[in-house]
Design an enzyme around this catalytic site. Structure first.
Site, PDB file in Angstrom:
ATOM      1  N   HIS A 184     -11.318  -4.168   9.093  1.00  0.00           N
ATOM      2  CA  HIS A 184     -11.791  -4.236   7.713  1.00  0.00           C
ATOM      3  C   HIS A 184     -13.179  -3.618   7.584  1.00  0.00           C
ATOM      4  O   HIS A 184     -13.889  -3.896   6.638  1.00  0.00           O
ATOM      5  CB  HIS A 184     -11.841  -5.701   7.235  1.00  0.00           C
ATOM      6  CG  HIS A 184     -10.500  -6.327   7.111  1.00  0.00           C
ATOM      7  ND1 HIS A 184      -9.808  -6.799   8.189  1.00  0.00           N
ATOM      8  CD2 HIS A 184      -9.709  -6.537   6.044  1.00  0.00           C
ATOM      9  CE1 HIS A 184      -8.642  -7.292   7.794  1.00  0.00           C
ATOM     10  NE2 HIS A 184      -8.548  -7.152   6.499  1.00  0.00           N
ATOM     11  N   GLU A 228       0.811  -1.225   0.000  1.00  0.00           N
ATOM     12  CA  GLU A 228       0.000   0.000   0.000  1.00  0.00           C
ATOM     13  C   GLU A 228       0.836   1.263   0.000  1.00  0.00           C
ATOM     14  O   GLU A 228       0.519   2.213  -0.703  1.00  0.00           O
ATOM     15  CB  GLU A 228      -0.943   0.029   1.214  1.00  0.00           C
ATOM     16  CG  GLU A 228      -2.244  -0.724   1.033  1.00  0.00           C
ATOM     17  CD  GLU A 228      -2.074  -2.228   1.117  1.00  0.00           C
ATOM     18  OE1 GLU A 228      -0.975  -2.665   1.508  1.00  0.00           O
ATOM     19  OE2 GLU A 228      -3.026  -2.945   0.795  1.00  0.00           O
TER      20      GLU A 228
END
Lengths: 324, 317, 536
Positions: free
Chosen positions: A128, A60
């Protein structure tokens, strides 16, 4: 007007913008070959080629920072994070690079990138399932949108891609399958920074964000049966933030409830409370009520998740308490 | 390397050194409010590497000194105004010399956080690839910075996607007060290239021709579409980490030992041996450099401070 | 914290009211909106409702006491509340002595004037704008917060101070056998007429009217089944004459004639309490049928004491018909600040000279009093003679309503041709169906709700036209309890209007009163009507 899902609306926006402008590229984990784990992007690699639609390694920091680098040098990247929570993983690249590069370099460059962030609690646990808009509302330089309907999803994504600034685009996972009418016009754009009054009323102002909007509307229907017409406002955009719409509504109603799927302390509701105190004090008739996650991580077990995530019932109750 | 290029490199190295000396005076005398991380001792590596670039290429410099900017051709006035936080610089007081930027020459700027450069370099490389341009990206960083996670992710990413990025590590043996051998598991940072299956080399960073040869090769490799390289130039930070650093964590012997390997006298001797430089020319070049710097400082001193309200400008496009 | 019921301000000039009757007693449960007591104001008797559900903990003002606006009448305890500890030391003003009235409630009315007022910013702003002292408002919000609603309950339009003079001292040495206290309504009347008599130089003009044509017109008008009275025709004639002579539809003030566009006709009605003058607002926009309907409705409400203060305000011209009592003529006193008042005598056969011949005609005498400051003899004469001439040739009334199709008759046939729960309604040439079996047609109750909603909407439009108020879209959502006899009907009315909430509320009240279907619903069926205003 045809009816499509929120997910289809996002895909249409991507297709249209990529056809229109060859500098728009799309990448992230599993987006190209697999079409994304939420299946929004299938077929795009086939249409636009692997140069413009590709899969990334689990990096990321690298690929979000690369979005900044690419945006500085003439591309308009749409970076897809697999979960909005990973914004924290790549915090430097989002907050200090994307958000600030233009400013610290005296305006010499612009950063026209979009980071798509699937958000919202969906039984997948604390890391999440967040809706972290408020964290990024606090830092300067990042535009933020959180559409709640398919039409808004499409119009706002297209505008975000055409915007010359970094935009965090929060797409709530539980809204992907919802349906709505969406215009077919390839130039259908919605401006950032304009709220939508989803339901008019004069008894109370109910501000709801993202997936809270449908819950707020249901609560408003129940309240209408009780004899109270509640005004439901969907800001759609957290930066720029349509403060005027909210203030004008509270001038009418005197009462405000904010429903957000984020932690209560220093959430969007806190900003709304502060700005009302600054700009509309003499119109306020009751204390602010915030319906939010009670400052704990979102647990995974369904019964626990349901307890902390704001529900239609909790929104209804908060409104009733002010309307007694 | 032809004669003209060699001389050109020399002039830029001298200009860089003289400029840093003057900046140090200004800072110590309190005449500018800015701060500086001097690159004295590393000019050969920086100037020689940047001389391999073409005008359209992209540059991400590190915080070690002024030579990157001098080498790339940014007017001294601009750099000095940025240092002094005045109008007339490259970022209107917003970033100081930490964020010197020059889009005309592809100077993208700098990340305030060490290691922020790697992903951005990868992104610029991605842009070149998507647009099929004949450009490369040059990314400078120090030995300490190569321990950031972004180094790993970005080099891997560039290697997998064959992006045209030349990573140049200026290994000067120190990260502020931390010596490299105590922070870094490998002795030669360029060895890390094997983790990414990319070409690279460890060279003497104070030797202009070694730098030039290695970097040209890497640049050609990238321009040819073959992907990234990792070059490590061994060098030394002759001054402290910042102007004003008491530098008490290094021994005087060590520092003096490295002064004897200052790249400037070494290069001068070489050029004189090759009859490219004469003593007279040397003096002239030095004087010209000082004069150029004087003019630039005079310009800077006349520039206004930015209006305070401009602090609110320039956030959004 | 317990909630106080306070004396509300129910009219422009109200400064105090008299507690007439308590309908609930201490210790009894009350519902929100339930009538708890009746108070008498200058103009009418009004029921006061409880603002919340709870227990009537304490009656503070006894029957007969006179209480200033804003002062407490009773204490309501809601769930979980304890009674207030310090006694509420509201001293009602002595019922025997008319008091000099002042603008704000008397100090010392609540136990603790120095207490910090906890009021919402919105409430504070509203109180400041309305000139209300927050200190004496009881708060219904959380922790006793004074809210906007609390202020609105007491909200005032600017008050006028009124002074009641002390009664005359004595009548020499005579001792009365008994004393009859005037009712509040009578007191007000006495006060008004005294004021009028003393300050307005008045003169009266009289005229005798041949009512034969008016009687014939009345018969013609009623041929369609109407119930127009002669008085109604006189009202209509007065309205037309006023339109043609606007100077008479006026008030005199400080050297100016204030002339009004709207003609608000006060029509005096005799009730058990005395003479009451309800007002037909905007009579200028009503035809004779509408005038008639309104006049009889107001009269009925006056007699059954269901008039609201708004019904008694803002008359520009008054008509007093004592002809019913057989009185032939009179010298009326104008009702200040109106500029004129018309007395209508009884109709009796008299011998009149008609084109040189003596004929017996139904004759009626009119006596009109005028404020001589603003109206001179010539102006008055024009008006007086015009009323006569209108009544003697009442073509202005227009043709009676055409009996168009059988559709105008309230007359339907309903057939059920087989064993199903379905029926067909026939109305002239129109047909519609009802069904309790399936969804092919509405069931009778739903059809009724549709009629109710439709009737309300039409009544609303008529009322709006009469008041020259523009309305946009209007819709009604009407729903009743699901099964069995209809025990409650909830009506939600949404109207697009640019009027303010108060005006709209009055309009809806008028509409509800004018709705025929609504009027047929029994009193023991709970009907709620909620109005939402939307911006145009």
């Amino acid at each position: 007007m045809r009816t499509i899902t929120y997910a289809q609306a996002i895909k249409e926006a991507l297709e249209e913008e990529m056809r229109r402008d060859p500098t728009v590229i799309l990448y992230g984990e599993d987006v190209a070959n697999f079409g994304g784990i939420f299946r929004l992007t299938s077929g795009l690699k086939e249409e636009f080629g692997e140069d413009r639609v590709f899969d990334t390694p689990i990096s990321e920091n690298a690929f979000v920072g690369a979005g900044v680098g690419a945006a500085l040098t003439g591309l308009r990247p749409v970076v897809e994070l697999q979960f909005a929570d990973f914004l924290f993983t790549t915090g430097d690249e989002i907050v200090l690079k994307a958000g600030m590069w233009r400013y610290v370099h005296g305006g010499a460059y612009k950063v026209p990138m979009v980071v798509r962030c699937p958000s919202g609690a969906a039984g997948v646990g604390p890391e999440h399932g967040q809706c972290p808009e408020a964290f990024f509302m606090h830092t300067p330089g990042l535009k933020i949108v959180s559409p709640s309907t398919p039409a808004d999803a499409k119009g706002l994504l297209k505008s975000a891609i055409r915007d010359d600034n970094p935009v965090l685009y929060f797409e709530h996972k539980l809204l992907y399958a919802t349906n709505g009418e969406v215009p077919e016009d390839p130039d259908f754009l919605l401006p950032l920074g304009k709220a939508s009054i989803r339901r008019e009323g004069d008894a109370l102002t109910l501000v709801a964000i993202s997936a809270m909007v449908p819950k707020a509307l249901k609560a408003a229907e129940r309240l209408a049966k009780d004899g109270h017409q509640v005004e439901v406002i969907d800001p759609r955009s957290l930066n720029p933030f349509d403060r005027t719409a909210i203030i004008e509504s509270v001038k009418k109603t005197g009462k405000i409830v904010v429903a957000e799927e984020s932690y209560k302390t220093l959430g969007v509701g806190a900003e709304i409370g502060a700005m009302l105190m600054e700009g509309a004090l003499e119109y306020i008739d009751r204390p602010l009520r915030r319906v939010a996650i009670p400052d704990v991580p979102i647990p995974t077990a369904a019964v626990l998740e349901q307890f902390v995530i704001p529900s239609e019932e909790k929104i209804y109750t908060a409104c009733r308490e002010l309307l007694a | 390397m032809d004669t003209k290029l060699k001389l050109d490199i020399y002039k830029k190295i001298i200009l860089s050194r003289r400029l840093e000396e003057r900046i140090a005076e200004l800072i110590k005398a309190g005449q500018v409010g800015g701060f500086m991380h001097p690159g004295v001792g590393q000019e050969a590596l920086q100037v020689a590497a940047i001389s391999c670039l073409r005008p359209g290429d992209y540059l991400l410099y590190a915080h070690r000194g002024v030579a990157y900017w001098v080498a790339r051709g940014i007017p001294l006035e601009r750099v000095l105004c940025d240092l002094a936080g005045r109008e007339g610089g490259t970022n209107r007081g917003k970033g100081g010399v930490m964020h010197v930027v020059y889009p005309e020459f592809g100077v993208l700027g700098q990340s305030g956080t060490l290691g922020g450069c790697f992903p951005i370099a990868a992104g610029a490389g991605l842009s070149i690839k998507v647009k099929h341009e004949d450009k490369v990206v040059m990314c400078f960083f120090g030995d300490g910075t190569s321990n950031r996670g972004t180094f790993h992710e970005s080099l891997n990413f560039c290697a997998v996607k064959k992006l045209p990025v030349v990573f140049i590590c200026e290994n000067n043996g120190w990260a502020v007060s931390m010596p490299t051998e105590r922070s870094t598991a490998v002795k030669d940072i360029a060895d890390r290239r094997h983790g990414y299956a990319m070409p690279g080399k460890t060279i003497d960073g104070n030797d202009v021709s070694q730098v030039f040869d290695a970097v040209s090769e890497a640049v050609a490799h990238a321009r040819g579409g073959n992907g990234p390289s990792l070059i490590e130039g061994k060098t030394y930070r002759l001054w402290g980490h910042w102007i004003g650093d008491p530098d008490s964590y290094r021994s005087r012997e060590e520092v003096e030992k490295h002064w004897r390997r200052d790249p400037i006298p070494i290069y001068e001797r070489k050029l004189i041996d090759e009859n490219i430089l004469t003593e007279a020319a040397r003096t002239e070049i030095d004087a010209a450099a000082r004069a150029q710097i004087d003019r630039a400082i005079a310009f800077m001193e006349k520039q206004p401070l930015p209006k305070p309200e401009t602090a609110l400008e320039g956030l959004y496009a | 914290m317990p909630l106080l019921i306070q004396m509300p301000k129910l009219g422009h000039t109200m400064t105090e009211g008299t507690v007439l009757k308590w309908h609930k007693h201490a210790g009894e449960n009350v519902r929100a909106g339930e009538a708890v007591l009746t108070v008498e104001t200058d103009k009418a008797e009004v029921e006061i409702e409880s603002p919340a559900a709870g227990v009537l903990a304490r009656v503070i003002a006894d029957e007969g006491s006179v209480v200033g606006v804003g002062l407490p009448l009773a204490e309501i305890l809601r769930d979980g509340e304890a009674a207030s500890e310090s006694p509420i030391t509201a001293k009602p003003i002595d019922s025997r002595t008319p008091a000099a009235t002042t603008q704000s409630p008397a100090p010392g009315a609540t136990s603790n004037n120095r207490k910090r007022i906890i009021a919402s910013p919105r409430a504070k702003r509203l109180a400041a704008e309305s000139g209300i002292d927050l200190a004496n408002i009881s708060g219904s919000g959380p922790a006793g917060l004074v809210t906007e609603d609390d202020v609105r309950r007491i909200a005032a339009t600017p008050a006028a101070t009124g002074k009641i003079e002390a009664p005359a001292a004595s009548h020499g040495g005579l001792v009365p056998a008994r004393r009859e206290r005037l009712t509040r309504v009578q007191m007000t009347g006495a006060r008004n007429v005294t004021e009028s008599w003393k300050s307005v130089p008045q003169f009266v003009q009289m005229v005798r009217v041949d009512m034969s044509r008016a009687r014939a017109a009345r018969q013609a008008l009623n041929s369609g089944g109407g119930k127009i009275t002669v008085t109604d025709i006189v009202l209509a004639a007065a309205v037309l004459a006023l339109k043609e002579n606007p100077q008479v539809n006026s008030s005199y003030l400080d050297g100016e004639r204030l002339i009004y566009d709207e003609i608000n006709l006060g029509v005096a009605v005799d009730t058990a309490d005395g003479l009451v003058v309800p007002v037909i607002h905007h009579a200028d926009a009503l035809d004779v049928f509408a005038l008639s309907a309104r006049a009889s409705e107001l009269a009925e409400r006056a007699r059954s004491k269901k008039l609201r203060p708004a019904d008694l305000e803002d008359a520009t011209f008054t008509i007093s018909n004592l002809g019913a009592y057989g009185v032939e003529n009179g010298t009326p006193v104008i009702f200040a600040p109106q500029a004129a008042l018309m007395f209508v005598g009884g109709i009796r056969d008299e011998v009149l000279a008609i084109e040189g011949r003596a004929e017996v005609r139904p004759a009626m005498q009119l006596a009109i009093a005028y404020d001589h400051r603003g109206i001179d003899g010539a102006t008055a004469s024009r008006f007086t003679t015009r009323v006569k001439s209108i009544l003697e040739s009442p073509d202005f009334l227009g043709a009676p309503p055409k009996v168009e199709a059988p559709a105008r008759h309230r007359d339907v046939t309903v057939e059920s041709t087989n064993d199903s729960l379905k029926a067909t309604v026939k109305y002239g040439a129109l047909r519609w169906s009802l069904s309790a079996d399936d969804d092919t047609a509405p069931d009778p109750v739903s059809a009724f709700l549709g009629a109710l909603g439709g009737c309300l909407l039409m009544s609303l439009r008529v009322a709006a036209r009469a008041r020259k108020m523009a309305l946009g879209c209007a819709s009604v959502h009407a729903f009743a309890n699901e099964k069995g006899h209809v025990k409650e009907i909830n009506i939600e009315l949404q109207v697009e209007s640019s009027a303010d909430a108060g005006q709209l509320q009055r309009l809806v009240e008028v509409a509800e009163r004018g709705c025929h279907i609504r009027a047929m619903i029994r009193d023991d069926v709970a009907v709620s009507l909620k109005v939402t205003k939307r911006a145009v």
